[in-house]
Every structure is written in C-alpha cells, then in structure tokens.
Design an enzyme around this catalytic site. Sequence first.
Site, mmCIF file in Angstrom:
data_model
loop_
_atom_site.group_PDB
_atom_site.id
_atom_site.type_symbol
_atom_site.label_atom_id
_atom_site.label_comp_id
_atom_site.label_asym_id
_atom_site.label_seq_id
_atom_site.Cartn_x
_atom_site.Cartn_y
_atom_site.Cartn_z
ATOM 1 N N ARG A 76 0.809 -1.196 0.164
ATOM 2 C CA ARG A 76 -0.026 0.154 -0.027
ATOM 3 C C ARG A 76 0.915 1.235 0.137
ATOM 4 N NH1 ARG A 76 1.259 1.894 4.652
ATOM 5 N NH2 ARG A 76 1.458 0.762 6.656
ATOM 6 N N HIS A 83 -1.533 -1.671 13.540
ATOM 7 C CA HIS A 83 -2.944 -2.104 13.510
ATOM 8 C C HIS A 83 -2.959 -3.003 14.904
ATOM 9 C CE1 HIS A 83 -3.450 -0.733 9.685
ATOM 10 N NE2 HIS A 83 -2.618 -1.658 9.040
ATOM 11 N N CYS A 174 3.030 6.885 10.193
ATOM 12 C CA CYS A 174 3.098 7.254 8.778
ATOM 13 C C CYS A 174 4.333 8.318 8.335
ATOM 14 C CB CYS A 174 1.800 8.111 8.348
ATOM 15 S SG CYS A 174 0.221 7.359 8.892
#
Lengths: 209, 76
Positions: A76, A83, A174
């Site tokens: 991705r 997670h 991120c």
Amino acid sequence: MKQRFVVEDWGLIDYADAYNRQKTCVQSVMTGEEDRLILCEHPAVLTLGRMTKPDSLLYQREDIQARGVMITSVDRGGDVTLHAPGQLIVYPIFNLNKRGKDLKVYMEKLEEVAVDLLRNFGILAISITGKRGVFVGPDKIISIGVGVRKWVTYHGLGINVNTDLSLFNLIKPCGLNVRMTSIQKLNGHVMPMKDVKIKVAELFHKKFL
Amino acid sequence: MTNIILPELGEGIAKATIACWHVKLGDSVVLGQEICEAVTDKASFVIEAPAVGRIKSISINEGEDALVGGGLGIIE
C-alpha cells in the site's frame, strides 16, 4: 446507476490471513462480483507501506517483536502504521472502473466518511491538505493507505476506536512526528465497536452508493 | 517496441513515485503482468505490462518520480 456493495465483518483476524482474503476479494470484484466493504480488527502488527523510511521504526525489530508486535511489509502507499485490537480496520474492495477512475476523489471520499464518522461520536476532526489521514487538532486519529490493482481498491482505513495508544510509541506513525489519539481517549470511555461498525457501514452507503 | 506509460491516476495528480519494480532488464513479460508500483498520495497503483516481450529499458528507477503520461521503460 447505483453501485452496490456487500458489508462483511471478519472480526479479529490475523493480518496475513486478512490480506490473503482481500486478494481473493479483489480477484472476485475484478471479474464482476459485487464490491465489498470489509470490517475487522487485527492482532498487534506494524505494516510497512511502500514509502516507509528507515527511521520510522524507533526500536530494533527484535525488540518490537519481543513485545508481541509482528512486522510485515505491505503493498500500500504510505509509511509505517500500527494495527491492534480496538482499531477498526475498513477495507473497501471497490471497483473504481464503475465508480470513477480517480484516486484523488476516492481518497477524499474516504476522508469525508472518516470525518463524518467522528462527528457522529461528538468529535470534530479534519483532513489536512497534503497529509492523508484525519486529525483532531494536531493528533492523528485515522490513517489511510490504499492499494489499487486494475482500478480495484484494497487496504483502506485504520480507525482508532479503543486502541492501546502506547503501541504507537514504537514508530513514527506514517513517518510523521505526530501523536496518535482515539475515540476512547477523546470521549473518556470505551466505545462499543459494534456501534462504530454500524455507523461506518451507514456512512459508506451514503457516500459510495 | 512499446512504451510503459504512467497512466492518468486522477484529476490534479501530475506525478507519482515508482516504489518498486517487479521485473528487471531482460526479463520476459506477458501482457497484463504486474511489473511495477507507482505511489501517489498514500495510494499504491500497480502498473501492468502493456505488451508481451522483454524489458529493454527502465527509465525511472525505484524512488524516482514519474510524470503522468510519461514513459517508465520500454518493452520489445
């Protein structure tokens, strides 16, 4: 013409198992089956997106895995994310050939759903130009990372509902120097996951039908 | 010879970063084979071989930006 989709709840599922099931769904959607909206949670795992920088992991891999957190590379966009149980994962397997072949519009719609979701739970969140994801003040609450094959989408959103936020201390989420937050932290109580799932499905129907 | 082109990804998206190549120079490819991934704006887009043949050249390396409509390499 309306483009329907089927909502599937996979519950708590290992990341690798969910990834393989996503790939099967992508193949099905490519061959004309209905789009899917998959909801699930994963045991603790760090996923390294295609643009992960070396310094985004703040500890040695062995130290992270010793805490029971798996590490895996994924196809991705974006950098590293975490997670864990309490984080609602949303995987839209949508055929953009039928919904408009525009990644920017698709990503913006995901952010709009995310902002609307949080508003429903009394949280004023925003998306920030140039930074995908959804923020409450300076803190990030929802991460977005998408994959696209033959214009069929996979991967999606990570919504921090009741996530153990201390796990984010393992990484630069991120690739940013940003603090993460959750619905639980902002509202001061555990939010029933079932309520969030129902609202997510409802908002996706409004935005994507 | 067939150019491998970065396709239109959406309005206002002018470029993308080539995140990885799944093939190398000289590799045989078939039509539709996944050959590389372009990343833009937190989305990873899989690019397929537009023709059958061999990878003759790769003009945009991993980590480099490509312009929409621009060439990424050549299949012959």
